[in-house]
Motif scaffolding. Sequence first.
Motif, PDB file in Angstrom:
ATOM      1  N   UNK A   4       8.761   7.472   5.356  1.00 39.30           N
ATOM      2  CA  UNK A   4       9.941   8.298   5.063  1.00 39.30           C
ATOM      3  C   UNK A   4      10.849   7.625   4.035  1.00 39.30           C
ATOM      4  N   UNK A   5      10.933   6.284   4.088  1.00 35.92           N
ATOM      5  CA  UNK A   5      11.780   5.579   3.119  1.00 35.92           C
ATOM      6  C   UNK A   5      11.329   5.852   1.683  1.00 35.92           C
ATOM      7  N   UNK A   6      10.020   6.167   1.548  1.00 38.32           N
ATOM      8  CA  UNK A   6       9.508   6.474   0.194  1.00 38.32           C
ATOM      9  C   UNK A   6       9.376   7.973  -0.021  1.00 38.32           C
ATOM     10  N   UNK A   7      10.005   8.755   0.801  1.00 34.47           N
ATOM     11  CA  UNK A   7       9.917  10.219   0.722  1.00 34.47           C
ATOM     12  C   UNK A   7       8.488  10.732   0.858  1.00 34.47           C
ATOM     13  N   UNK A   8       7.718  10.073   1.704  1.00 33.12           N
ATOM     14  CA  UNK A   8       6.370  10.557   2.005  1.00 33.12           C
ATOM     15  C   UNK A   8       6.424  11.107   3.433  1.00 33.12           C
ATOM     16  N   UNK A   9       5.995  12.359   3.590  1.00 29.31           N
ATOM     17  CA  UNK A   9       5.997  12.968   4.926  1.00 29.31           C
ATOM     18  C   UNK A   9       4.735  12.586   5.693  1.00 29.31           C
ATOM     19  N   UNK A  10       4.816  12.685   7.025  1.00 27.46           N
ATOM     20  CA  UNK A  10       3.618  12.434   7.840  1.00 27.46           C
ATOM     21  C   UNK A  10       3.229  13.703   8.587  1.00 27.46           C
ATOM     22  N   UNK A  11       1.927  13.961   8.641  1.00 28.76           N
ATOM     23  CA  UNK A  11       1.386  14.998   9.514  1.00 28.76           C
ATOM     24  C   UNK A  11       0.848  14.230  10.718  1.00 28.76           C
ATOM     25  N   UNK A  12       1.499  14.387  11.859  1.00 26.62           N
ATOM     26  CA  UNK A  12       1.119  13.572  13.014  1.00 26.62           C
ATOM     27  C   UNK A  12       0.327  14.436  13.995  1.00 26.62           C
ATOM     28  N   UNK A  13      -0.908  14.040  14.226  1.00 29.41           N
ATOM     29  CA  UNK A  13      -1.808  14.894  15.011  1.00 29.41           C
ATOM     30  C   UNK A  13      -2.005  14.327  16.425  1.00 29.41           C
ATOM     31  N   UNK A  14      -1.834  15.189  17.409  1.00 28.75           N
ATOM     32  CA  UNK A  14      -1.966  14.785  18.816  1.00 28.75           C
ATOM     33  C   UNK A  14      -3.025  15.616  19.520  1.00 28.75           C
ATOM     34  N   UNK A  15      -3.663  14.999  20.506  1.00 26.51           N
ATOM     35  CA  UNK A  15      -4.642  15.710  21.328  1.00 26.51           C
ATOM     36  C   UNK A  15      -4.129  15.707  22.761  1.00 26.51           C
ATOM     37  N   UNK A  39      11.578  10.225  15.630  1.00 27.54           N
ATOM     38  CA  UNK A  39      10.955   9.851  14.349  1.00 27.54           C
ATOM     39  C   UNK A  39      11.540  10.668  13.206  1.00 27.54           C
ATOM     40  N   UNK A  40      11.357  10.207  11.963  1.00 26.55           N
ATOM     41  CA  UNK A  40      11.770  11.047  10.837  1.00 26.55           C
ATOM     42  C   UNK A  40      10.982  12.363  10.898  1.00 26.55           C
ATOM     43  N   UNK A  41      11.591  13.478  10.509  1.00 25.75           N
ATOM     44  CA  UNK A  41      10.886  14.748  10.646  1.00 25.75           C
ATOM     45  C   UNK A  41       9.626  14.805   9.787  1.00 25.75           C
ATOM     46  N   UNK A  42       8.593  15.397  10.354  1.00 22.28           N
ATOM     47  CA  UNK A  42       7.324  15.562   9.638  1.00 22.28           C
ATOM     48  C   UNK A  42       6.658  16.820  10.156  1.00 22.28           C
ATOM     49  N   UNK A  43       5.358  16.787  10.231  1.00 27.51           N
ATOM     50  CA  UNK A  43       4.616  17.951  10.717  1.00 27.51           C
ATOM     51  C   UNK A  43       3.769  17.542  11.915  1.00 27.51           C
ATOM     52  N   UNK A  44       4.278  17.721  13.137  1.00 27.75           N
ATOM     53  CA  UNK A  44       3.432  17.404  14.284  1.00 27.75           C
ATOM     54  C   UNK A  44       2.429  18.529  14.535  1.00 27.75           C
ATOM     55  N   UNK A  95       0.843  -1.204   0.000  1.00 27.23           N
ATOM     56  CA  UNK A  95       0.000   0.000   0.000  1.00 27.23           C
ATOM     57  C   UNK A  95       0.878   1.255   0.000  1.00 27.23           C
ATOM     58  N   UNK A  96       1.892   1.258   0.847  1.00 30.17           N
ATOM     59  CA  UNK A  96       2.748   2.447   0.951  1.00 30.17           C
ATOM     60  C   UNK A  96       3.546   2.643  -0.349  1.00 30.17           C
ATOM     61  N   UNK A  97       3.970   1.549  -0.978  1.00 28.40           N
ATOM     62  CA  UNK A  97       4.620   1.654  -2.299  1.00 28.40           C
ATOM     63  C   UNK A  97       3.683   2.353  -3.281  1.00 28.40           C
ATOM     64  N   UNK A  98       2.432   1.895  -3.290  1.00 22.28           N
ATOM     65  CA  UNK A  98       1.475   2.454  -4.251  1.00 22.28           C
ATOM     66  C   UNK A  98       1.165   3.918  -3.936  1.00 22.28           C
ATOM     67  N   UNK A  99       1.088   4.254  -2.650  1.00 26.49           N
ATOM     68  CA  UNK A  99       0.838   5.650  -2.262  1.00 26.49           C
ATOM     69  C   UNK A  99       1.914   6.534  -2.893  1.00 26.49           C
ATOM     70  N   UNK A 100       3.176   6.115  -2.701  1.00 28.33           N
ATOM     71  CA  UNK A 100       4.285   6.937  -3.208  1.00 28.33           C
ATOM     72  C   UNK A 100       4.245   7.007  -4.735  1.00 28.33           C
ATOM     73  N   UNK A 101       3.967   5.895  -5.370  1.00 28.55           N
ATOM     74  CA  UNK A 101       3.984   5.879  -6.838  1.00 28.55           C
ATOM     75  C   UNK A 101       2.803   6.643  -7.424  1.00 28.55           C
ATOM     76  N   UNK A 102       1.707   6.776  -6.657  1.00 24.41           N
ATOM     77  CA  UNK A 102       0.516   7.446  -7.188  1.00 24.41           C
ATOM     78  C   UNK A 102       0.508   8.939  -6.862  1.00 24.41           C
ATOM     79  N   UNK A 103       1.587   9.442  -6.262  1.00 27.31           N
ATOM     80  CA  UNK A 103       1.674  10.900  -6.036  1.00 27.31           C
ATOM     81  C   UNK A 103       1.487  11.313  -4.579  1.00 27.31           C
TER      82      UNK A 103
END
Length: 517
Positions: A336-347, A368-373, A291-299
């Motif tokens: 991150x290995x596929x150069x996909x960033x994460x927006x990590x949301x906390x409450x 963690x790899x840098x993203x957008x917390x 799934x993550x491979x396909x996410x990266x390949x699909x944009x």
Amino acid sequence: MKILLYNPDNGVTRNFMPHLWMFLLQALTPPGHEVVLIDGNAQPMDEESIARYVREQNVGLVGIGAMTRMIAKAYRMADAVRAVGVKVVMGGPHVTEMADEALGRDGGSRHADAVALGEADETWPKIVEDAARGTLKDVYAPVDDFGQERKPSLQPYPEIPWDKIKLDQFNLLPGILHPLLKRVGAGWGTFRIIPVESGRGCPYGCEFCTVTGFFGDSIRFRTNESVVNELLLLKARAREEGGQIAVFFIDDNFAINVKRTKSLLRDIIAANAQVHWVAQISANLLRDEELVDLIAAAGGKWIFIGMESIDPANLADVKKGFNKPGEYAVVLDRLARRNVFAITSFIFGMDNDTPGVAERTLKEIRTWPPGLPIFGLMTPLPATPLYKKLEAAGRLTRPKHWQEFIPFAMAHTPLKMSIEEAHNEVRIGWANSYSPEAIEKAVDSLNHKPLGYRINILIARLCFRGIYFPQMGRLAWLKSILENRRTIFKLIKQGFGRGLHAAVPSVAAQPVTEQRD
Ligand code: B12
Ligand code: SF4
């Protein structure tokens, strides 16, 4: 009849993206009517200006949609429109749950002539026709002939004419940047983020969330073909106007049916319909490497993950025990290995939170790899299981918090800390993640990655800091740019070293190819 669809500004940040409901209802309006869209985030308006607008433009019906946090403004705007004798219909998640409030049946004043409950795809044409005939009813509910609730199947799905719609108000590139972007080259005249849905509904029923109650626990999907065609239309528009378009898949859980998501992503790739996109996916569904491979390949470039807490007791308490903090790091590495960033949301402000929760969370985030917390407060939205629980326990300190909306302010007392302590934890989270030092560290830690990837996180961090720290207007932006000048200059230097054209990532005009280390 001329119809105005209006979404109020949220008063804190300027939304980076227009609201889908407006485009959808516009596409579903019966022929013979003219529909104008105004998003208050892009075109700020006050009561006087909306009243003047509807009078001068001879508007016959105003439709207003709003989330809970914008509802007080929505009501004020509705009052101003009704005061000049024009009918108002309101819809969206808040008035669906609080229809009596909007209609003045709860002892307060009336703000709307009519309320559209729930999903309005099928009721909207009827509302327009009734309004044109002067026979508008108070309430429109999506029901079948037997009075049973009926949810739109999304098959067929209306074609939103993205190639023709006026989108002038939704260009994210400020005029001040145009001369610089001209130097970058063609393809940067505009930059828009467009909302696209591929399905609706979520079965998970997390306690604080409106989605399961509103859209239901069974999921409905558009056909792959209809989603792919929409992406192709958007891509063509970006090319024609010499601009960039990115897509936000607004599905609450884009991979809720992994098999179907994979088939959609494969179809996107096969049709060369890739644009850069963001989607929301819960961490448990990102275990699947394919799934993550396909996410990266699909944009896919950014994945929003509702992590909520690093404390399993908190997660179990809000019925989100399917989140496993122990696997967060693995999931983020996988992206991150596929150069996909994460927006990590906390409450913060959950019942098992104690002072220090922000630092404990930040400590994890730093591994963690840098993203957008991003950090928010536990908020009892009307009609959610959380609201009902807190109300029954007498724990709501501001039961109608939306009537006087205060950003980043709790409306109930958590069990193990005070409200002020919870507010402080959120401040610590934002201050530590979005200080110039933190931004520099995040960008530097990606030195081994392509330059475009690092520019991406710099721009995203500068934008996201505006969710918490006031950043409306040129001066605030200028201040933020000055504070982060070291990091910006470093990247510019490297960019000119390699040629700026090569450094700035094109968002939509080119096919997206998978980038791996
Ligand atoms: C995209 C999105 C955002 C975007 C911004 C909105 C945008 N520009 O699209 C971003 C990411 C910025 C965002 C942020 C937030 N969001 Co948000 N967001 C969504 C999301 C995922 C999709 C919205 C969407 O387009 N849905 C699809 C359309 C088709 O559905 P719809 O908008 O409900 O419209 C249908 C009906 O409601 C109705 N309708 C709607 N308006 C109108 C108006 C009229 C006149 C009529 C007749 C009918 C009608 O007809 C439409 C077609 O059926 C929803 C969840 C969801 N699935 O809806 C949450 C949701 C709207 N967000 C929510 C929340 C809480 C937030 C935040 C407050 C989160 C936070 N803690 O920070 C912030 C604040 C937003 C702000 N800036 O002020 C809640 C709102 C609940 C509530 N009672 O208000 C939702 C429902 C999610 C949830 N977990 O409960 N969000
Ligand atoms: S928080 Fe996300 S996973 Fe939980 S019910 Fe809402 S949409 Fe579904």
